[in-house]
Design an enzyme around this catalytic site. Structure first.
Site, PDB file in Angstrom:
ATOM      1  N   ASP A 245       0.835  -1.196   0.000  1.00 15.53           N
ATOM      2  CA  ASP A 245       0.000   0.000   0.000  1.00 15.53           C
ATOM      3  C   ASP A 245       0.873   1.251   0.000  1.00 15.53           C
ATOM      4  OD1 ASP A 245      -2.700   1.209   0.413  1.00 15.53           O
ATOM      5  OD2 ASP A 245      -1.800   1.879   2.295  1.00 15.53           O
TER       6      ASP A 245
ATOM      7  N   GLU B 136       1.457  -0.099  -4.909  1.00 15.62           N
ATOM      8  CA  GLU B 136       0.340   0.764  -5.295  1.00 15.62           C
ATOM      9  C   GLU B 136       0.878   2.141  -5.659  1.00 15.62           C
ATOM     10  OE1 GLU B 136      -3.732   2.654  -3.340  1.00 15.62           O
ATOM     11  OE2 GLU B 136      -1.911   2.422  -2.142  1.00 15.62           O
TER      12      GLU B 136
END
Length: 610
Positions: free
Chosen positions: A336, A373
């Protein structure tokens, strides 16, 4: 015809300290000389290509080039001399002048993505909303607490409308999705054709999305705990499926005992300046801690602290290694906001830590897949030493949504692209990274962070089918966000995190069949997994490209506009007299090297060479 030029990156061969590269041109060509341009010692070297051989209706030029000894990359492009000008062929296209180095063809001779990745079809699952396998695990106000600003924990019925925003109960309402539910639905996923699953975070956390981790070393009891993951992993391996988990290491929950905002422990960083965890975060002179994007519940970790390094990636049982080992034995990590982590209150030394993550992962399992990401361009993380691939928002999702929905993501304002603009955006994005990493890019139509693609096109099934065609045929690894295949829709999150509709009467069966056929086609056709891309036609609403390998190829035709006729000139390809549409069974014959095609409005289809 004489203008055809093509370098198959799929055919590059390593020969000790050299690479053998190939260039195809038309038999009838105007070139006085043809060179490969390399920089083995940072100085230009032009190597004239040897006399070509004839292969079908092409000339095949081959030349050995040296592996650059000073770098992990060998960069090269082709220079073709005409009577009074020159043409450079490079990874993003062609130009009359020398391209910038980031558009040169790149070969990484040290770090490669795992070979298994390019053959996968991923399925992204937001665990809380996919399937409720054990209703007794579902959180409610009596057995679960979200310590923040008084927002209640709410148990909702499956399929009930989600909250309108995270400002309300978006993070604290629970429908009961869990890991046993996913395991129970593996048969559905296999029938769809899925070979790999990406799970949004599953570790201990007070929220339903779990991007606020409170314990990196245990699966949340809401999802069934560690035993549920062990069971799911074993079941997936038994049917040949891969598993990717979500690593949220830029920040933790403020409920993590390292921070302990609500004084649930005794030595948390927030209330104790002498806490052993104080420097695990970044505090300013007023005692405030640095957060992710100003959200108080998400304090940012400080990777300058050596203990943070040891816990996350450096120690023998660091978090990233722990879940790769038995009995969990996951196959991949998705990180993330990976570009935002670093030292103190910034992304300082980010590249160093991402490379260290890679090293720790590959030491534990050399065949593990690692992606990050990135909503914006991720070129600098995709040169081989850091990530195998990225969630390909910039290089696939954004141009696709712009072309088919007329929306500029992530700003969600109008944009107009024609097919040439679309193809050029895609070419530039993939041309800035090595070909091996292009094949490992994680392509997606939407995700837990974006509106569903179907929502952006007003649930127009034809446009959704076009998008699915591109997803399953374009260079990179396709990922289907749970429910897209049956027509699940939703606006910006949390609305895009609706419950999967297990009532089949609610499914878009036409769309589901389209997905199943395309997935099966991709699994059957090796060129769709690892072939080169040649753009054949770019005009107005129509883009046509081929995925190519020497022994076979597939042609993909996309028309976002009204019904029209297309005379597709295929004389630039190796001569094939008949093509097959594997989804309908139709056959198309070439005449004088051309295909006469009637394109239905808002349609797409694939033609295979054999």
């Amino acid at each position: 015809m004489s203008s055809f030029r093509f370098h198959p990156q799929s055919q590059v061969v390593r020969q000790q300290n050299e690479y053998l590269v190939t260039l195809y041109t038309a038999i009838s060509h105007p070139y006085k000389k043809v060179f490969v341009r390399v920089e083995p010692d940072h100085e230009e070297s032009l190597i004239e290509m040897s006399a070509p051989s004839v292969e079908g209706n092409w000339l095949k030029w081959q030349q050995a080039i040296p592996v650059s000894p000073h770098s992990s990359h060998t960069l090269y492009c082709f220079k073709l001399l005409l009577e009074d000008s020159q043409i450079y062929l490079h990874a993003a296209g062609e130009s009359p002048r020398l391209p910038q180095k980031h558009y040169h063809f790149k070969l990484n001779h040290q770090a490669q993505p795992p070979a298994w990745v390019k053959a996968q079809v991923f399925y992204q699952i937001f665990p809380e909303r996919f399937a409720n396998g054990k209703p007794e695990l579902t959180p409610n106000a009596e057995n679960y607490a979200y310590l923040s600003d008084g927002r209640p924990v709410i148990q909702k019925q499956w399929g009930e409308a989600v909250a309108e925003s995270h400002a309300g109960t978006g993070a604290t309402e629970f429908y009961g999705g869990d890991l046993p539910g996913i395991e129970q639905k593996l048969g559905y996923l296999q029938n769809l054709g899925i070979t790999a699953i990406y799970l949004n975070p599953i570790f201990n956390s007070p929220s339903n999305h779990k991007y606020d981790c409170s314990d990196y070393f245990s699966v949340d009891p809401q999802f069934g705990g560690d035993q549920a993951l062990i069971s799911l992993s074993k079941s997936m391996k038994a049917c040949g499926m891969k598993l990717m988990l979500d690593a949220v290491v830029n920040h933790t929950s403020n409920q993590h005992h390292w921070m302990d905002y609500y004084q649930q422990a005794n030595d948390g960083a927030y209330h104790h300046k002498d806490s052993p965890y104080r420097d695990w975060y970044h505090f300013d002179n007023t005692g405030n801690y640095w957060t992710w994007k100003g959200i108080d519940t998400l304090p940012k970790l400080n990777f300058a602290n050596t203990q943070v390094q040891q816990v996350i990636y450096g120690g023998d049982d660091a978090m990233l290694k722990h879940w790769l080992k038995e009995p969990f034995a996951i196959d991949a990590w998705r990180f993330d906001v990976i570009h935002m982590l670093g030292e103190h209150n910034s992304a300082q030394n980010n590249a160093h830590y991402v490379a260290e993550f890679r090293k720790a992962i590959k030491q534990t399992n050399p065949e593990a897949y690692m992606i990050g990401e990135h909503f914006a361009e991720a070129t600098q993380w995709l040169q081989g030493e850091q990530e195998d691939g990225a969630m390909n928002y910039y290089g696939f999702n954004h141009p696709l949504v712009a072309f088919l929905a007329g929306v500029d993501v992530p700003r969600y304002v109008p944009i107009k692209l024609d097919a040439k603009d679309f193809a050029q955006w895609l070419a530039e994005a993939r041309g800035s990274i090595p070909f091996a990493n292009q094949l490992a890019q994680y392509n997606l139509l939407d995700s837990h962070d974006t509106p569903r693609f179907s929502y952006l096109v007003n649930e127009n099934t034809q446009l959704v089918k076009i998008a699915a065609t591109l997803l399953l045929t374009y260079i990179g690894v396709p990922s289907i966000y749970y429910g897209d295949e049956v027509g699940l829709t939703g606006a910006q999150d949390p609305d895009c995190r609706r419950c999967f509709p297990w009532d089949e009467t609610q499914w878009n069966s036409e769309l589901l069949k389209h997905y199943q056929q395309l997935i099966e086609l991709r699994k059957q056709r090796r060129e769709l997994q690892e072939g080169d891309l040649i753009s054949l036609f770019e005009q107005g609403d129509v883009w046509v490209f081929t995925r190519w390998l020497a022994e076979q190829h597939s042609i993909v035709i996309v028309n976002r506009g009204s019904r029209q006729q297309l005379k597709l000139d295929l004389n630039t390809l190796q001569q094939v007299y008949e093509y097959h549409d594997p989804l309908t069974g139709a056959r198309y014959s070439t005449e004088n090297g051309c295909l006469e095609l009637n394109l239905a409005a808002q349609s797409s289809f694939v033609l295979t060479s054999v």
